[in-house]
Write a protein that holds these residues in place. Structure first.
Motif, mmCIF file in Angstrom:
data_model
loop_
_atom_site.group_PDB
_atom_site.id
_atom_site.type_symbol
_atom_site.label_atom_id
_atom_site.label_comp_id
_atom_site.label_asym_id
_atom_site.label_seq_id
_atom_site.Cartn_x
_atom_site.Cartn_y
_atom_site.Cartn_z
ATOM 1 N N HIS A 117 44.899 45.255 35.829
ATOM 2 C CA HIS A 117 45.621 44.012 35.562
ATOM 3 C C HIS A 117 46.969 44.367 34.952
ATOM 4 O O HIS A 117 47.055 45.218 34.064
ATOM 5 C CB HIS A 117 44.840 43.111 34.597
ATOM 6 N N THR B 132 48.368 39.120 34.216
ATOM 7 C CA THR B 132 47.776 38.445 35.375
ATOM 8 C C THR B 132 46.285 38.183 35.158
ATOM 9 O O THR B 132 45.675 37.424 35.916
ATOM 10 C CB THR B 132 47.959 39.302 36.632
ATOM 11 N N THR C 144 42.904 36.592 33.678
ATOM 12 C CA THR C 144 42.527 35.310 33.091
ATOM 13 C C THR C 144 41.925 35.551 31.707
ATOM 14 O O THR C 144 41.522 36.679 31.371
ATOM 15 C CB THR C 144 41.495 34.588 33.957
ATOM 16 N N GLU D 64 38.991 34.774 30.671
ATOM 17 C CA GLU D 64 37.634 35.280 30.829
ATOM 18 C C GLU D 64 37.631 36.751 31.196
ATOM 19 O O GLU D 64 36.814 37.539 30.695
ATOM 20 C CB GLU D 64 36.881 34.469 31.897
ATOM 21 N N GLU D 65 38.545 37.140 32.063
ATOM 22 C CA GLU D 65 38.649 38.558 32.439
ATOM 23 C C GLU D 65 39.057 39.399 31.238
ATOM 24 O O GLU D 65 38.537 40.509 31.037
ATOM 25 C CB GLU D 65 39.653 38.722 33.580
ATOM 26 N N GLY E 42 45.270 29.938 27.244
ATOM 27 C CA GLY E 42 45.351 31.215 27.938
ATOM 28 C C GLY E 42 45.632 32.410 27.069
ATOM 29 O O GLY E 42 45.880 33.499 27.580
ATOM 30 N N THR F 272 47.689 34.643 29.563
ATOM 31 C CA THR F 272 47.645 34.607 31.019
ATOM 32 C C THR F 272 48.856 33.853 31.563
ATOM 33 O O THR F 272 49.288 32.856 30.990
ATOM 34 C CB THR F 272 46.358 33.896 31.478
ATOM 35 N N ARG G 104 51.053 31.254 33.428
ATOM 36 C CA ARG G 104 50.705 29.838 33.557
ATOM 37 C C ARG G 104 51.758 29.077 34.345
ATOM 38 O O ARG G 104 52.915 29.482 34.414
ATOM 39 C CB ARG G 104 50.587 29.194 32.163
ATOM 40 N N GLU H 147 47.830 25.446 34.352
ATOM 41 C CA GLU H 147 46.890 26.185 35.193
ATOM 42 C C GLU H 147 47.318 27.641 35.177
ATOM 43 O O GLU H 147 48.506 27.948 35.041
ATOM 44 C CB GLU H 147 46.905 25.657 36.635
ATOM 45 N N PHE H 148 46.356 28.524 35.329
ATOM 46 C CA PHE H 148 46.664 29.949 35.323
ATOM 47 C C PHE H 148 47.136 30.394 36.704
ATOM 48 O O PHE H 148 46.783 29.810 37.732
ATOM 49 C CB PHE H 148 45.435 30.747 34.898
ATOM 50 N N THR H 149 47.973 31.419 36.723
ATOM 51 C CA THR H 149 48.526 31.934 37.962
ATOM 52 C C THR H 149 48.674 33.447 37.846
ATOM 53 O O THR H 149 48.562 34.011 36.746
ATOM 54 C CB THR H 149 49.905 31.293 38.254
ATOM 55 N N THR H 150 48.942 34.083 38.968
ATOM 56 C CA THR H 150 49.265 35.519 38.969
ATOM 57 C C THR H 150 50.713 35.738 39.390
ATOM 58 O O THR H 150 51.137 36.866 39.618
ATOM 59 C CB THR H 150 48.338 36.293 39.922
#
Length: 427
Positions: free
Chosen positions: A51, A77, A79, A81-82, A103, A118, A120, A133-136
């Motif tokens: 990541h 990048t 999340t 949880e990751e 995030g 993360t 966003r 919302e989360f994004t990469t």
């Protein structure tokens, strides 16, 4: 280790064209100094789990300005949880989970805390808060930030990622919103004050504003009325002690912002500019500058209701408003510190010397300020017990006698000792 990637050169730069991306390589000693055991440990966790991790926001701006940042925030990048899974697998403790819904995960490594957020995108905004919302996508995260100079990222190999000409603006001492100024402001009206704060930090002259930006600020100024006083004060008190603060406050008045941020609508702008000019080179407290706007203590009360400043800040404003005219030197005491030291002696408050220092900054009395900073409050040598030993037993009489002796002591420039003072009580 990540820090070993970096060479000794200052900045090497190349540019590539990809979705307006500008990149270059940063290799300064300030950047290298960030790589503690904790940061190297953090970097290894993200590299192992594939990541990407970059330094974000203000720390990038500071490093590009030749400053070592006090706080360093990170973007990724991964999340939330990751990140939690990664840190748990690595045996890394996580603290303060309040930011998780936005995030942000805070990891503690080698006794250092690292806030990692993360990437966003804003889904919905109301002028105060945003649903995200989360994004990469790094550019989409940069798009949601306020100013171009705050929208850059820095890879841990020293690569700068700049999507909106933030580096160019920083080099040219320009402060611009990312994209549409009006859109950025309507997403969070506090950005109006952030614009002025960063203008004071970056711009070289007080009047290099984009006219369209000022139009957007004037048009949307009433949105500040819905922003909490604590958030407004957090920005305002940083701005008023920065560069161009006098001119910026004057501009804010001309844009009709005062009524929405707790300042008197008819504030004495000329007095404020004079005080800022007097005090700016002597580290004034924010309230020392703002106090010049107030005509009376009642306006301080109204300001406090809106901004919820600290008790110390409110008391300082009231002190300055009350004493800026009353506590002045007489003609025969033109170069004397004594009226001010007498006030400190009489007040017997722990912060009285600090308040008087701010008053001298306000008044532009730099010589007296220097003297007062080196002055120690002398101890009055007579106590109530001393008087009781001499037969003074009435509490009221003790108080009156102590005050009489204190006045004599002050006239001696605090030089008389106990025995000398007590001779005034002997028949």
């Amino acid at each position: 280790m990540w820090s070993r990637i970096l060479g000794p050169s200052v900045i090497g730069r190349t540019s590539i064209s990809w979705r307006n991306l500008f990149t270059m390589r940063l290799k300064t000693s300030d950047f290298q100094s960030l790589f503690s055991d904790g940061l190297n440990g953090l970097a290894e966790v993200f590299e192992k789990n594939q990541h990407e991790l970059r330094i974000a926001g203000g720390a990038v701006r500071d490093l590009l300005s030749g400053k070592r940042p006090e706080d360093v925030d990170f973007a990724t990048t991964a999340t939330p949880e990751e990140m939690k899974d990664m840190f748990q697998s690595a045996g890394i403790r996580m603290i303060n989970n309040k930011g998780e819904k936005h995030g942000t995960i805070t990891a503690r490594i080698h006794n250092e805390n690292f806030e990692v957020t993360t990437l966003r995108v804003d889904v919905q905004t109301d002028g105060r808060h945003a649903e995200v919302e989360f994004t990469t996508d790094w550019q989409k995260d940069a798009e949601r930030r306020d100013l171009t100079i705050n929208s850059m990222f820095l890879g841990l190999d020293g690569t700068l990622y700049d999507y909106f000409k933030g580096y160019e603006d920083l080099q040219n001492s320009k402060v611009r919103f990312v994209g549409s100024a009006e859109q950025r402001i309507q997403e969070d009206y506090l950005r109006i004050l952030r614009y002025f704060r960063f203008y004071g930090r970056v711009a070289l002259t007080p009047d290099d504003h984009d006219p369209e930006t000022l139009t957007a600020i004037r048009k949307n100024g009433r949105g500040l009325a819905a922003i909490s006083g604590e958030r407004i004060w957090g920005e305002l008190k940083k701005m008023v002690v920065g560069s161009h603060a006098g001119d910026l406050l004057e501009l804010m008045y001309s844009l009709e912002l005062a009524q929405y941020i707790g300042l008197p609508t008819d504030g004495d702008v000329d007095e404020m500019k004079r005080v800022w000019q007097n005090a700016k080179d002597h580290s004034p407290k924010p309230m020392t500058i703002l106090a010049a706007l107030f005509h009376c203590p009642e306006e301080v009360e109204k300001m406090d209701i809106r901004l919820k400043v600290s008790r110390e800040e409110k008391n300082l404003a009231q002190f300055l408003v009350k004493n800026r005219r009353e506590l002045c030197k007489s003609e025969e005491e033109r170069d004397s510190l004594k009226p001010f030291t007498d006030f400190i002696i009489d007040s017997r408050e722990l912060d009285s010397q600090s308040k008087v220092c701010e008053l001298l900054k306000y008044q532009g009395e730099h010589k007296l300020l220097s003297e007062l900073c080196q002055w120690s409050i002398p101890r009055f040598p007579v106590s109530g017990n001393d008087l009781r030993k001499m037969g003074v037993t009435s509490g009221k009489e003790i108080g009156a006698t102590l005050q009489k002796l204190r006045d004599i002591w002050k006239k001696s420039h605090y030089q008389m000792d106990k025995d000398e003072l007590l001779t005034y009580l002997k028949p």
